[in-house]
Design a protein around this motif. Structure first.
Motif, PDB file in Angstrom:
ATOM      1  N   ILE A 165      46.404  31.550  45.582  1.00 47.77           N
ATOM      2  CA  ILE A 165      47.691  31.380  44.914  1.00 47.77           C
ATOM      3  C   ILE A 165      48.783  31.008  45.916  1.00 47.77           C
ATOM      4  O   ILE A 165      49.646  30.163  45.635  1.00 47.77           O
ATOM      5  CB  ILE A 165      48.060  32.658  44.132  1.00 47.77           C
ATOM      6  CG1 ILE A 165      47.087  32.838  42.959  1.00 47.77           C
ATOM      7  CG2 ILE A 165      49.500  32.621  43.638  1.00 47.77           C
ATOM      8  CD1 ILE A 165      47.273  34.128  42.188  1.00 47.77           C
TER       9      ILE A 165
ATOM     10  N   TYR B 261      45.237  35.517  33.958  1.00 43.44           N
ATOM     11  CA  TYR B 261      45.658  34.681  35.089  1.00 43.44           C
ATOM     12  C   TYR B 261      45.450  33.202  34.797  1.00 43.44           C
ATOM     13  O   TYR B 261      46.184  32.349  35.275  1.00 43.44           O
ATOM     14  CB  TYR B 261      44.828  35.036  36.327  1.00 43.44           C
ATOM     15  CG  TYR B 261      45.419  36.056  37.244  1.00 43.44           C
ATOM     16  CD1 TYR B 261      45.762  35.731  38.542  1.00 43.44           C
ATOM     17  CD2 TYR B 261      45.609  37.359  36.822  1.00 43.44           C
ATOM     18  CE1 TYR B 261      46.282  36.668  39.410  1.00 43.44           C
ATOM     19  CE2 TYR B 261      46.130  38.302  37.667  1.00 43.44           C
ATOM     20  CZ  TYR B 261      46.467  37.962  38.969  1.00 43.44           C
ATOM     21  OH  TYR B 261      46.985  38.902  39.809  1.00 43.44           O
TER      22      TYR B 261
ATOM     23  N   ARG C 192      43.098  31.288  35.940  1.00 43.28           N
ATOM     24  CA  ARG C 192      42.822  30.584  37.182  1.00 43.28           C
ATOM     25  C   ARG C 192      41.328  30.255  37.272  1.00 43.28           C
ATOM     26  O   ARG C 192      40.505  30.874  36.593  1.00 43.28           O
ATOM     27  CB  ARG C 192      43.253  31.424  38.391  1.00 43.28           C
ATOM     28  CG  ARG C 192      44.778  31.548  38.524  1.00 43.28           C
ATOM     29  CD  ARG C 192      45.148  32.084  39.892  1.00 43.28           C
ATOM     30  NE  ARG C 192      44.597  31.261  40.959  1.00 43.28           N
ATOM     31  CZ  ARG C 192      45.183  30.149  41.435  1.00 43.28           C
ATOM     32  NH1 ARG C 192      46.324  29.739  40.918  1.00 43.28           N
ATOM     33  NH2 ARG C 192      44.613  29.463  42.417  1.00 43.28           N
TER      34      ARG C 192
ATOM     35  N   GLU D 272      50.778  39.033  40.415  1.00 40.12           N
ATOM     36  CA  GLU D 272      51.457  37.847  40.954  1.00 40.12           C
ATOM     37  C   GLU D 272      52.385  37.189  39.950  1.00 40.12           C
ATOM     38  O   GLU D 272      53.489  36.754  40.291  1.00 40.12           O
ATOM     39  CB  GLU D 272      50.440  36.800  41.441  1.00 40.12           C
ATOM     40  CG  GLU D 272      49.844  37.102  42.801  1.00 40.12           C
ATOM     41  CD  GLU D 272      48.542  37.863  42.698  1.00 40.12           C
ATOM     42  OE1 GLU D 272      47.777  37.851  43.670  1.00 40.12           O
ATOM     43  OE2 GLU D 272      48.281  38.474  41.641  1.00 40.12           O
ATOM     44  N   TYR D 273      51.926  37.090  38.688  1.00 41.44           N
ATOM     45  CA  TYR D 273      52.714  36.367  37.689  1.00 41.44           C
ATOM     46  C   TYR D 273      53.567  37.296  36.825  1.00 41.44           C
ATOM     47  O   TYR D 273      54.172  36.857  35.842  1.00 41.44           O
ATOM     48  CB  TYR D 273      51.776  35.547  36.800  1.00 41.44           C
ATOM     49  CG  TYR D 273      50.925  34.553  37.564  1.00 41.44           C
ATOM     50  CD1 TYR D 273      51.471  33.799  38.611  1.00 41.44           C
ATOM     51  CD2 TYR D 273      49.581  34.368  37.256  1.00 41.44           C
ATOM     52  CE1 TYR D 273      50.697  32.888  39.318  1.00 41.44           C
ATOM     53  CE2 TYR D 273      48.799  33.459  37.957  1.00 41.44           C
ATOM     54  CZ  TYR D 273      49.362  32.718  38.977  1.00 41.44           C
ATOM     55  OH  TYR D 273      48.590  31.810  39.678  1.00 41.44           O
TER      56      TYR D 273
ATOM     57  N   HIS E  40      50.927  27.592  46.080  1.00 45.74           N
ATOM     58  CA  HIS E  40      52.387  27.645  46.048  1.00 45.74           C
ATOM     59  C   HIS E  40      52.994  26.676  47.065  1.00 45.74           C
ATOM     60  O   HIS E  40      54.006  26.016  46.784  1.00 45.74           O
ATOM     61  CB  HIS E  40      52.861  29.071  46.336  1.00 45.74           C
ATOM     62  CG  HIS E  40      54.336  29.205  46.529  1.00 45.74           C
ATOM     63  ND1 HIS E  40      55.243  29.148  45.480  1.00 45.74           N
ATOM     64  CD2 HIS E  40      55.090  29.389  47.661  1.00 45.74           C
ATOM     65  CE1 HIS E  40      56.471  29.291  45.950  1.00 45.74           C
ATOM     66  NE2 HIS E  40      56.404  29.441  47.264  1.00 45.74           N
TER      67      HIS E  40
ATOM     68  N   ARG F 295      56.574  43.312  31.302  1.00 46.05           N
ATOM     69  CA  ARG F 295      55.927  42.786  32.507  1.00 46.05           C
ATOM     70  C   ARG F 295      55.853  43.854  33.595  1.00 46.05           C
ATOM     71  O   ARG F 295      54.834  43.980  34.291  1.00 46.05           O
ATOM     72  CB  ARG F 295      56.681  41.558  33.009  1.00 46.05           C
ATOM     73  CG  ARG F 295      56.508  40.353  32.115  1.00 46.05           C
ATOM     74  CD  ARG F 295      57.429  39.201  32.500  1.00 46.05           C
ATOM     75  NE  ARG F 295      57.145  38.679  33.837  1.00 46.05           N
ATOM     76  CZ  ARG F 295      57.695  37.572  34.320  1.00 46.05           C
ATOM     77  NH1 ARG F 295      58.567  36.885  33.581  1.00 46.05           N
ATOM     78  NH2 ARG F 295      57.399  37.155  35.537  1.00 46.05           N
TER      79      ARG F 295
END
Length: 303
Positions: free
Chosen positions: A210, A47, A49, A105-106, A214, A121
């Protein structure tokens, strides 16, 4: 009031988002909470993050519980097995298991048909969203079922009723979230002889780190995001679903929800808890009656 004092909880996937909100609220109710994830202050996951499991554990402590951060990749069976062995050694019991690992999420490609979606993915998303829950339950449930009234909460997106009628904008995402709902139903059957309960729980439109990023807002000024997305007016903080889990965990008659698919808004009405701002967002009813119906954004009567 500490209704969960003496209870031992594991929140798998507690680095951020719903997992963090759930861990904090279980702590606020007095529980000892093992918070797991891949990102620590020394090492980040894919991530990349900034949120860490240590921060989550500290927030649990501040809320009045005891937070214990353990770095775990829930796709690694050995790491999960070692985690449960540690909980058994240190606590001799496990009362609450929250399977919140997500990680997609990604990875999700929204509104992209399966023949155009990246297989790498997509399959990575499924492994993170489904395999992690199965692996964790496999190792954790022998400990949880030693005592009656154990609770397993499978965190997903959408209720069974809503998802049955709606395509969730990606075959892989749709499959992942519906699989978790079905997992709770299966676990409910397997746990019943041990007088334990499994529930599928969904937040509404949640203001995760997140999601706030955004929209370029913070929790303090989240309403500014409604300029870009008016329906964000129905959104809720991660603590709201946390309070839903704490309410379930403190309910002596929680077996009434066994195998059910429920939302934070539904449980707020059943148990009488509120979000941080004193509201009771009912996101899924709003989505059906307002957003999906093409009506202008207006949360009156829905929060």
């Amino acid at each position: 009031m500490k209704p969960l004092k003496g209870k031992i909880a594991l929140v798998a996937g507690a680095t951020r988002g719903a997992g963090r909100g759930i861990a904090i609220e279980l702590g606020a109710a007095g529980a000892t909470v093992y918070v797991t994830g891949r990102t620590t202050r020394e090492q980040r996951s894919e991530y990349n993050r900034p949120e860490t499991i240590e921060e989550t554990a500290e927030l649990v402590n501040r809320a009045g519980g005891r937070g214990i951060a353990v770095q775990v990749d829930h796709l690694d069976a050995n790491q999960v097995q070692n985690l449960i062995a540690r909980i058994e050694k240190e606590q001799e019991r496990l009362d609450i298991l929250v399977n919140d690992v997500w990680g997609g999420e990604y990875l999700t490609q929204w509104n992209v048909p399966v023949w155009e979606h990246s297989l790498d993915r997509g399959f990575r998303l499924l492994r993170l969203a489904i395999d992690t829950h199965i692996i964790t339950s496999h190792y954790a449930l022998p400990l949880l079922t030693r005592n009656k009234n154990g609770l397993v909460v499978e965190i997903t997106d959408g209720t069974a009723e809503y998802n049955d009628k709606n395509y969730r904008l990606s075959l892989f995402y749709d499959l992942a979230k519906n699989s978790v709902i079905r997992m709770a139903k299966s676990l409910a059957h397997e746990l019943s002889p041990y007088e334990c309960t499994a529930v599928a729980l969904t937040p509404g439109w949640m203001r995760s780190e997140i999601m706030l990023e955004h929209f370029g807002v913070q929790e303090e000024n989240w309403r500014d995001a409604t300029v870009k997305e008016p329906h964000f007016i129905i959104s809720e903080s991660p603590r709201y679903v946390g309070r839903a889990v704490a309410a379930l965990a403190g309910d002596r008659e929680v077996a009434r929800w066994n195998g059910h698919s429920v939302s934070s808004g539904q449980l707020a009405q059943a148990y009488g808890f509120y979000d941080l701002d004193g509201s009771q967002p009912d996101s899924w009813r709003y989505m059906v009656e307002v957003q999906d119906a093409g009506k202008p954004a207006n949360a009156s009567g829905y929060r």
